[in-house]
Structures are given as structure tokens and as C-alpha cells.
Design an enzyme around this catalytic site. Structure first.
Site, PDB file in Angstrom:
ATOM      1  N   HIS A 123       2.225  -6.714  -7.096  1.00 44.75           N
ATOM      2  CA  HIS A 123       1.757  -5.733  -8.195  1.00 44.75           C
ATOM      3  C   HIS A 123       2.729  -5.862  -8.267  1.00 44.75           C
ATOM      4  CE1 HIS A 123      -0.971  -1.787  -7.831  1.00 44.75           C
ATOM      5  NE2 HIS A 123      -0.564  -2.620  -8.796  1.00 44.75           N
ATOM      6  N   GLY A 128      -2.264  -6.819 -10.359  1.00 43.04           N
ATOM      7  CA  GLY A 128      -2.426  -5.305 -11.097  1.00 43.04           C
ATOM      8  C   GLY A 128      -2.641  -4.832 -12.942  1.00 43.04           C
ATOM      9  N   GLY A 129      -3.949  -4.468 -13.165  1.00 40.75           N
ATOM     10  CA  GLY A 129      -4.588  -4.214 -14.273  1.00 40.75           C
ATOM     11  C   GLY A 129      -5.234  -5.011 -14.503  1.00 40.75           C
ATOM     12  N   CYS A 172       1.245  -1.343  -0.226  1.00 34.44           N
ATOM     13  CA  CYS A 172      -0.183  -0.477  -0.014  1.00 34.44           C
ATOM     14  C   CYS A 172       1.268   1.495  -0.179  1.00 34.44           C
ATOM     15  CB  CYS A 172      -0.999  -0.256   0.998  1.00 34.44           C
ATOM     16  SG  CYS A 172      -2.203   1.554   1.068  1.00 34.44           S
ATOM     17  N   ARG A 226      -9.785  -4.016  -9.258  1.00 36.05           N
ATOM     18  CA  ARG A 226     -10.493  -3.261  -8.907  1.00 36.05           C
ATOM     19  C   ARG A 226     -12.041  -3.386 -10.161  1.00 36.05           C
ATOM     20  NH1 ARG A 226      -7.375   2.223 -10.335  1.00 36.05           N
ATOM     21  NH2 ARG A 226      -5.703   0.901 -10.539  1.00 36.05           N
TER      22      ARG A 226
END
Length: 340
Positions: free
Chosen positions: A173, A214-215, A102, A236
Site C-alpha cells: 500500500h 492505493g488509490g 491495517c 474501494r
């Protein structure tokens, strides 16, 4: 409870939903579990201080349906982390993860998150204490680098140092974090993705379980990554487009559930939470993305957001309207095909 054999072996490949502050709450996790029985769910990051000096029950409670579930901890005190890891095991968690990724200013000031990559010996001490306290797995989520520490060799040194404790599972990540130059939001998008560094880590340390993060937004991308690493963590996209979790059922040769069947299962849970005193909007915000990329998705979001849904009946009406919209779209598509 999910036993260790199941979480370590049965669920291969390891597919997980990333810990996301304010998003991966227990309400979201209950919803996410309906899509897929095998995806590993993570809590939001919880600091050791919040558990030890705050309301532990509020931070640690979860629904039994959420298994397999991982508690992600933020902290840098080996003793405090060990105590919280023991509490997590007693609470019924299947696994504990240490946040070393983070980039938030708030956590840097307390030596939590990505800044710990600069102190691999301290992270190793933390992991050793955590592992000694429990018999459930303890894992690490980290970046590929931070600030001046951006080379593959420096990441490899970090992983090797921590792996000496016996920890063999690393979630990586695939972006560096520029703690001194970018905001937390920018650190999620601006540094370029370097998937090849994560692939190389798996090649160089084949005995370790390496998961990539990641992505990642599609089933096809997930399949591609699984040719190089042991697992994929989705962030996300799993929140904004949760039906992706149902599409991932293909990895275990399972049939993806119907969206409306999922809502039928979700409604009793929503009713229970409202009866407990939870504001309806706290729960409905997690289901806004259910019809992402389908006709009527925008109206669905509008019906349930901004306080527009005040009662369970409002949600039921939104469901009926969505069914009608999709039926019309299907009829129009069939008429178009017939006219060709």
C-alpha cells in the site's frame, strides 16, 4: 480448486481486489467473480483469535466459484498464524496473506496490522512458521512506512528481512500509516501516495513479486502501474464501481460481460441465500454500484437500499426499470446524433 501453477503463472499479471472489512464478504466475492475469471479475491481480514476461539466455519467458508481466493490473516503469534494457515489450506484456500497494513486502533492494541512494520524480525518469524506449515503461497501486505519509520530504506529493510524466509510476494500500500495521529479512515486518504517508492522496490529487488495498492480507480491507471510492478490490487473502487473488474478483462483479451447477464447469474444465488435465511439487504448492498456512472444509477441504488427491496420481485422490477432507463438514454443519444 485453483492450483498453484494457475495462480502463480496463468493469471499474470496479478490483479486482485483488496481485503476490506465488512465489504469483501463471500456474497460480494461471488458477485465479483462474475465480472472476471482471473482477478484474485481476498477475504476480509480474519484474526487468528476469531478462527481459533470463535466460529471457524463462519469465518472460513466460501463459495467454490470464488477461486482463486486468498485468506487474509491478522495476528502476530507465529504458532497461531501457522495453525490458521494450515486450516486455510485444509479449507481449500489458494493462498494466505498476512496483514501488516491495517491502521485500525483495534488491531494495534493486539499487535496486528501496520504496527508490525516496526518489528520486521517478528514478521519474518511469523512468515517462516506459516510457510513451514503449508505448501500454498504465503504473502505479505504492508505499508510503505509508519509513524517515524517513513523512509524508503526502512521499508526496504522490512522487505529484505521478511524475504529471507523465502517469501517472495509483497503487496505494498503506497501510503505510510500514521498510527499515532490519524484515524483509520484518514489513513486511507490523508498520507500522500508514493507510488515511486513501490516502483523503486521492484527495481531494487527484481526477483521479488511486487504488487501495488492505493488509490487506483481505472483501467488506464492499472495499465500504467503494470509497466513498473508485477501486479495491482484495487480497493474501494472495485466495490463502489464493480464493473471496473469487467473492464480489466481486457488484460487477458477477454470480452467484458453484459451487466444484465451478470444479474441473471446473480439472481439464483440471491434466491439461495434468502432461502438459507440471509436478509435480502445483506446481499443487495453489494450490487448497488453495478450501474455506477450510467443513467438511472441513482434510482437503482434507491430501489435496492434502505430496505426498499423486500422480495426477489422487487429486485426483478428494479432490473426492468433499469433496462428501460438505459434504452431511453440510448434512443435519446441516437436521436441527438441524427440531428447533428
Amino acid at each position: 480448486m485453483m492450483n498453484l501453477t494457475a495462480i502463480e503463472n496463468k493469471l499474470q499479471p496479478r490483479i486482485s481486489v483488496a481485503p476490506m472489512m465488512d465489504w469483501t464478504t463471500k456474497d460480494y466475492r461471488f458477485f465479483a467473480r462474475l465480472f472476471n475469471p482471473n482477478v484474485i479475491l481476498y477475504t476480509e481480514m480474519v484474526t487468528t483469535g476469531a478462527i481459533l476461539f470463535g466460529d471457524a466455519k463462519r469465518h472460513l467458508d466460501f463459495n467454490q466459484e470464488e477461486h482463486p481466493i486468498v485468506l487474509q490473516l491478522g495476528g502476530s503469534s507465529p504458532k497461531d498464524l501457522a495453525t490458521c494457515t494450515q486450516m486455510a489450506q485444509d479449507w481449500g484456500y489458494d493462498e494466505v496473506n498476512l496483514n501488516v497494513g491495517c491502521p485500525s486502533d483495534r488491531v494495534q492494541n493486539n499487535k496486528i496490522g501496520a504496527c508490525l512494520m516496526a518489528e520486521p524480525d517478528l514478521v519474518a518469524e511469523c512468515i517462516a512458521e506459516m510457510r513451514n506449515a503449508v505448501n500454498i503461497p504465503v504473502t505479505v501486505k504492508h505499508r510503505i512506512g509508519i509513524d517515524e519509520m517513513q523512509s524508503y530504506e526502512e521499508m526496504l529493510h522490512f522487505v529484505d528481512t521478511v524475504a529471507k524466509t523465502g517469501c517472495d510476494n509483497f503487496i505494498v500500500h503506497a501510503r505510510i500509516a500514521l498510527l499515532k495521529g490519524l484515524s483509520p479512515k484518514e489513513n486511507r486518504d490523508v498520507p500522500p501516495l508514493r507510488y515511486e517508492d513501490v516502483y523503486r522496490l521492484k527495481q531494487d529487488r527484481p526477483h521479488l513479486m511486487i504488487e501495488i495498492n492505493g488509490g487506483i480507480k481505472t483501467f488506464a491507471e492499472t495499465q500504467q502501474h503494470l509497466q513498473h510492478v508485477d501486479g495491482v490490487m484495487i480497493g474501494r473502487e472495485a466495490y463502489h464501481n464493480p464493473y471496473l473488474l469487467a473492464e480489466l478483462d481486457q488484460l487477458w483479451h477477454l470480452e467484458a460481460p453484459d451487466r444484465f447477464d451478470l444479474l441473471d447469474q446473480m439472481m439464483p444465488y440471491i434466491a439461495q441465500r434468502v432461502a438459507e435465511g440471509a436478509p435480502l439487504s445483506i446481499i443487495t448492498r453489494h450490487i448497488l454500484g453495478l450501474f455506477q456512472n450510467l443513467p438511472g444509477a441513482r434510482k437503482w441504488r434507491q430501489a435496492l437500499s434502505g430496505g426498499n427491496a423486500k422480495t426477489l420481485k422487487d429486485i426483478e422490477n428494479a432490473i426492468l426499470n433499469m433496462k428501460a432507463t438505459l434504452r431511453r438514454a440510448e434512443d435519446e443519444a441516437q436521436e441527438y446524433q441524427s440531428s447533428l
